[in-house]
Design a protein around this motif. Structure first.
Motif, PDB file in Angstrom:
ATOM      1  N   ARG A 303       0.833  -1.197   0.000  1.00  0.00           N
ATOM      2  CA  ARG A 303       0.000   0.000   0.000  1.00  0.00           C
ATOM      3  C   ARG A 303       0.871   1.252   0.000  1.00  0.00           C
ATOM      4  NH1 ARG A 303      -4.975  -1.484  -1.666  1.00  0.00           N
ATOM      5  NH2 ARG A 303      -5.939  -3.046  -0.325  1.00  0.00           N
ATOM      6  N   HIS A 305       0.199   4.350   0.977  1.00  0.00           N
ATOM      7  CA  HIS A 305       0.046   5.257   2.117  1.00  0.00           C
ATOM      8  C   HIS A 305      -0.132   4.417   3.372  1.00  0.00           C
ATOM      9  CE1 HIS A 305      -0.710   9.039  -0.179  1.00  0.00           C
ATOM     10  NE2 HIS A 305      -1.189   8.215  -1.070  1.00  0.00           N
ATOM     11  N   ASN A 307      -2.468   4.295   5.469  1.00  0.00           N
ATOM     12  CA  ASN A 307      -3.817   3.847   5.811  1.00  0.00           C
ATOM     13  C   ASN A 307      -4.690   3.608   4.591  1.00  0.00           C
ATOM     14  OD1 ASN A 307      -5.644   3.125   7.892  1.00  0.00           O
ATOM     15  ND2 ASN A 307      -6.732   5.048   7.629  1.00  0.00           N
ATOM     16  N   ILE A 308      -4.085   3.361   3.446  1.00  0.00           N
ATOM     17  CA  ILE A 308      -4.883   3.045   2.256  1.00  0.00           C
ATOM     18  C   ILE A 308      -5.736   1.805   2.509  1.00  0.00           C
ATOM     19  CG2 ILE A 308      -4.728   2.156  -0.109  1.00  0.00           C
ATOM     20  CD1 ILE A 308      -4.414   5.093  -0.070  1.00  0.00           C
ATOM     21  N   GLN A 309      -5.145   0.785   3.124  1.00  0.00           N
ATOM     22  CA  GLN A 309      -5.892  -0.430   3.412  1.00  0.00           C
ATOM     23  C   GLN A 309      -7.102  -0.121   4.287  1.00  0.00           C
ATOM     24  OE1 GLN A 309      -5.127  -3.833   2.302  1.00  0.00           O
ATOM     25  NE2 GLN A 309      -7.268  -3.854   2.908  1.00  0.00           N
ATOM     26  N   GLY A 310      -6.879   0.681   5.332  1.00  0.00           N
ATOM     27  CA  GLY A 310      -7.977   1.026   6.225  1.00  0.00           C
ATOM     28  C   GLY A 310      -9.063   1.827   5.543  1.00  0.00           C
ATOM     29  N   ALA A 311      -8.673   2.728   4.647  1.00  0.00           N
ATOM     30  CA  ALA A 311      -9.666   3.542   3.941  1.00  0.00           C
ATOM     31  C   ALA A 311     -10.593   2.664   3.112  1.00  0.00           C
ATOM     32  CB  ALA A 311      -8.962   4.568   3.052  1.00  0.00           C
ATOM     33  N   THR A 312     -10.036   1.652   2.459  1.00  0.00           N
ATOM     34  CA  THR A 312     -10.865   0.737   1.670  1.00  0.00           C
ATOM     35  C   THR A 312     -11.721  -0.134   2.581  1.00  0.00           C
ATOM     36  OG1 THR A 312      -8.995   0.656   0.136  1.00  0.00           O
ATOM     37  CG2 THR A 312     -10.814  -0.845  -0.291  1.00  0.00           C
ATOM     38  N   MET A 314     -12.932   0.564   5.335  1.00  0.00           N
ATOM     39  CA  MET A 314     -14.006   1.356   5.937  1.00  0.00           C
ATOM     40  C   MET A 314     -14.943   1.971   4.903  1.00  0.00           C
ATOM     41  SD  MET A 314     -14.004   1.012   9.157  1.00  0.00           S
ATOM     42  CE  MET A 314     -15.274   2.234   9.445  1.00  0.00           C
ATOM     43  N   GLY A 316     -14.207   3.492   1.845  1.00  0.00           N
ATOM     44  CA  GLY A 316     -13.789   4.710   1.171  1.00  0.00           C
ATOM     45  C   GLY A 316     -13.843   4.604  -0.342  1.00  0.00           C
ATOM     46  N   ASP A 508      -9.556  15.985  11.917  1.00  0.00           N
ATOM     47  CA  ASP A 508     -10.557  15.710  10.884  1.00  0.00           C
ATOM     48  C   ASP A 508     -11.941  15.462  11.464  1.00  0.00           C
ATOM     49  OD1 ASP A 508      -7.808  14.866  10.076  1.00  0.00           O
ATOM     50  OD2 ASP A 508      -8.763  14.615   8.133  1.00  0.00           O
TER      51      ASP A 508
END
Length: 885
Positions: A303, A305, A307-312, A314, A316, A508
């Motif tokens: 990945r 970034h 948190n790319i994995q986390g964004a997907t 969740m 995103g 955020d």
């Protein structure tokens, strides 16, 4: 990643393509080096450039950008022809023995059966036959037939298609992309004609001899990918390809099953109009060799970034909710119909068993609705199902900007996303923003998106004509907020605040919360067409204006809303109402549980935040570290790990034992968490790939799993220096989406665009932010273009001189870095050059503001053309011309 960063140390063989981990993932790259040092693992690197990763390889091959499927398909062909395959694994753990429907046609002419002549496939023939055992009745598993069969052709006229498969309007019954890829066997039930289903009792032939068996179709499909064809398409000389093929498949020489190989990739694979199918080809190769589920094996995405994995995970992405649950389509009028459409039923040989874990979709979905709407989600109102949005069109990244350019999207929130710099076709994105009513940018620095109206070429008079209202919100950097990152290995790791945001900067969640609460107040005061989803959204945080991310994490994990017991799975245990659930196996579809993301259930239990654990014990020595953080699903470190054992439940390699069947305990045990039904006796023949309805790995991907074919096929990039040698009349992916606006132009060699261009990142810079940091700017202050020495000599270009790189869409000016790391290639008999362009510079930053750069963007060059499955733009492998300034 199917495995994880640390597990790479367990491998015997590495194929690194579409990624440059030594430079783009330097901390993680220590694990491939560990494998080389301590296991004598071999490393093959295939890349358009000789990178720092390539410098550590045992074998480096320079490939033309966009030709990856041809190379991988050649490896599949080589493995089959030389009998270097995992025979028992192939028969028992994949669909190699399944029989495909009569009428299915392979793409000899570039088209599978069912093409409508425009941009879509009808997929009825992309399915299995029903009927049970059609092979020799005495055939025992473990013997693979390899006789030559005639190439299958369609014996019936394929039905016409309905709707578009990529871009524009969604299929109103089945959706697309993630909608199509999830839960085949349960695709749409609405509309005039329900889509076909997978058969409950699949026809199969364990001898693998049947002409229409998946194995014979696979063999036939890639028989065209000969070493000679691989050389024509990729530019890799035949002798070098054969050396790589022999090295990679050597792990299965003479039937050896102890060794394991891993494939490591990054966005150099995904950013193509056939990007999803490149990854599919790698998965097929790994299934063929029996490497998935194994320590040191797998298909491992790096990945880009933290948190790319986390964004997907969740949600995103426009067409999935958290946990990869589907978003309803317009025909989903109630929850029951939606669940019927999206919950798969098992599809397998009668004698085999399938866990079919997506059959739990109703439990995941109802618990998700309870997390969203709390007490407002009741059985009487269908658990508030009709509060959910329903997507009737595709809102992928590139399509959003196209809609904005058409004047259909009126506003944009950009949080940490510099859409102008990201592109593709950045000039179009700038012009799209001119047509928006408003733009909200939350960032650390003024960036190109928030100052699109000051981009080069826009005069002061032009600015007066731009009516877009721009709001800039000062956000917080990663060190200024807590929460979890989810890394490539699927680890949820909690991070702590190092220092507060400066000045008026806010985290955020506070910004989002304040906007939401104001919008909710407006709905309460003014009403609206349908205020219920906003008015009833659960928001019971201690500080509503700035929710604690610890509270959000607990909400995501899920809790019991009533006392829970399960004497079958958890005898003697009770989860009291109000307590955190221990994991997703406790979720219910009766409204007694809530859970924001079933995949993360177990990450914050009554025992506390598992994501904050930092235990360094590793009893197995395999790098599992079960008490360090928490890995989804269920703290499992290697997915599909049942496949690390033979059909009887014994590890293929006793020295790298992950899980195994315990006769004494009558259950699966091990060093890792078994990815399996824990009490399923090997005699029951349950497949290890529990998320598929078949229970086995998919070499052939049936029905709507992929928009462009059940097997990967090499297609040229939208802009290519040659016609496709496999089928010149169908050169590019027939269902890939390209655009028709006046700014969407595509170049050809005849127009002078004869150099292949790829983009990439540098170690010294983090995308588009660090050009505002003096330390990073000191390291690499200005943009450059990597140009082959031979091309530079022909053009009279010296290192440090400025060059102009032009595509059909725009230009990029930078200094030439003349290098021998990229060499000329012979592509289908044509001498071809490639160049590399780093992506980091634009028109805002330290050196930009000092007037030290030309203020041109790398993605002014790239085309808006997208993969039909993941909708990723083709940033790698488009055509340009190079000129000396």
């Amino acid at each position: 990643m199917t495995n994880g960063w640390i597990d790479i140390k367990n491998t015997d063989m590495m194929l690194i393509m579409g990624g440059n981990p030594a430079e783009n993932h330097p901390c993680g790259f220590k694990w491939p080096i560990e494998a080389k040092l301590h296991r004598n693992a071999k490393m093959i690197v295939v890349d358009p450039r000789f990178t720092r990763t390539a410098a550590t390889a045992d074998l480096f091959l320079q490939i033309r950008a966009g030709a990856d499927i041809a190379f991988l398909g050649g490896l599949i062909n080589y493995a089959i022809q030389n009998n270097r395959i995992a025979k028992d694994y192939l028969i028992n753990y994949t669909n190699a023995a399944f029989i495909v429907k009569d009428g299915f046609k392979l793409p000899d002419d570039g088209l599978f059966s069912g093409f409508d002549g425009h941009s879509n496939y009808a997929k009825e023939t992309w399915n299995y036959e029903a009927g049970g055992n059609v092979g020799p009745k005495s055939e025992s598993p473990g013997v693979v037939g390899a006789t030559t069969q005639q190439r299958p052709t369609a014996s019936s006229t394929p039905p016409s298609s309905q709707g578009k498969s990529a871009g524009g309007v969604m299929d109103r019954n089945t959706g697309g992309g993630h909608q199509a890829a999830g839960g085949p066997g349960a695709m749409g039930q609405g509309g005039t004609k329900p889509p076909p289903m997978l058969p409950a009792n699949v026809a199969y032939d364990l001898s693998l001899q049947r002409e229409r068996s998946v194995f014979q179709l696979l063999k036939s499909q890639y028989s065209r990918y000969t070493p000679e064809m691989v050389e024509r398409i990729t530019g890799i000389p035949k002798d070098q390809f054969l050396k790589a093929a022999d090295m990679f498949t050597s792990i299965r020489k003479d039937g050896d099953m102890k060794k394991a190989a891993t494939i490591i990739y990054a966005v150099g694979w995904t950013q193509h109009t056939s990007g999803t199918q490149i990854i599919r080809t790698a998965a097929i190769l790994q299934l063929l060799l029996g490497n998935v589920g194994r320590a040191g094996g797998g298909v491992n995405a790096l990945r880009g970034h933290s948190n790319i994995q986390g964004a997907t995970d969740m949600g995103g992405v426009f067409d999935i909710f958290p946990g990869y649950l589907k978003i309803p389509a317009p025909t989903d009028t109630d929850l029951a119909g939606f669940l019927k459409r999206t919950t798969p039923t098992a599809s397998k040989p009668d004698q085999w068993d399938s866990y079919n874990y997506w059959s739990n979709t109703p439990k995941f979905m109802v618990s998700f609705l309870k997390a969203l709407y709390g007490d407002a989600a009741k059985k009487e109102n269908d658990w508030a199902f009709n509060y959910l949005p329903k997507i009737d069109r595709k809102y992928s990244w590139t399509e959003l900007w196209d809609y904005m350019y058409q004047g259909k999207v009126k506003g944009l929130f950009a949080f940490g996303m510099n859409g102008v710099m990201i592109g593709p076709n950045s000039r179009k994105n700038i012009d799209a923003l001119k047509k928006a009513d408003w733009l909200v940018v939350c960032e650390l620095y003024p960036d190109e998106t928030s100052e699109f109206w000051k981009s080069p070429g826009i005069s002061k008079d032009d600015m007066k004509q731009i009516n877009t209202t721009v709001y800039r919100l000062p956000g917080a950097g990663f060190a200024e907020k807590d929460g979890t990152f989810v890394n490539s290995a699927r680890w949820l790791q909690w991070k702590y605040v190092a220092l507060p945001p400066p000045g008026e900067g806010k985290v955020d969640q506070e910004i989002v919360a304040r906007i939401f609460l104001k919008v909710r107040d407006l709905y309460k005061a003014e009403g609206g067409k349908f205020p219920d989803p906003i008015a009833n959204l659960a928001w019971q945080y201690t500080t509503p204006q700035n929710p604690s991310l610890a509270e959000v994490a607990r909400e995501i994990n899920g809790k019991a809303l009533a006392d829970l017991t399960d004497e079958k799975l958890f005898p003697g245990q009770t989860v009291k109402a109000g307590q955190q659930v221990p994991g997703f196996a406790w979720l219910r579809d009766d409204g007694s549980t809530s859970c924001g993301n079933w995949l993360y259930s177990g990450s914050w239990t009554e025992a506390g935040p598992q994501t904050q654990r930092r235990g360094t014990d590793d009893p197995s020595g395999l790098g599992i570290y079960p008490n360090w953080a928490w890995s989804w699903p269920a703290n499992r470190r290697v997915m599909y790990n049942r496949a690390s054992c033979d059909p009887s439940g014994k590890p293929w390699d006793a020295e790298r034992r992950q899980v195994w069947w315990s006769e004494a305990q009558q259950k699966w045990v091990g060093n890792d968490v078994p990815d399996f039904k824990v009490d399923s006796n090997p005699k029951d023949h349950m497949g290890p790939f529990i998320m598929n309805p078949e229970g086995v790995g998919r070499i052939f991907a049936p029905l709507a799993a992929f928009a462009d074919g059940p097997f990967p096929e090499h297609y040229e990039p939208v802009e290519s220096p040659i016609a496709n040698p496999l089928h010149p009349k169908q050169s590019i992916n027939p269902v890939a989406k390209s655009y028709k606006s006046d700014l969407d132009k595509y170049g050809t060699p005849d127009q002078g665009f004869n150099v292949v261009c790829t983009t990439y990142r540098l170690t010294e810079h983090y995308h588009y932010w660090t050009k505002n940091n003096p330390m990073n700017v000191q390291l690499v202050p200005e943009p450059f273009v990597e140009i082959p020495a031979q091309l530079a000599n022909e053009m009279g270009i010296k290192g440090g001189e400025k060059v102009k790189v032009s595509s059909a869409r725009g230009t990029h000016i930078a200094k030439a870095m003349v290098t021998k790391r990229i060499k000329s290639m012979m592509i289908d008999g044509k001498k071809t050059y490639q160049i590399g362009v780093p992506i980091h510079w634009g028109y805002r930053g330290i050196k930009e503001d000092e007037g030290k750069t030309a203020l041109t963007l790398a993605n002014d060059l790239s085309p808006a053309a997208i993969d039909p499955n993941a909708y990723t733009p083709e940033f790698k492998g488009f055509l340009v011309k190079v000129e000396k300034i």
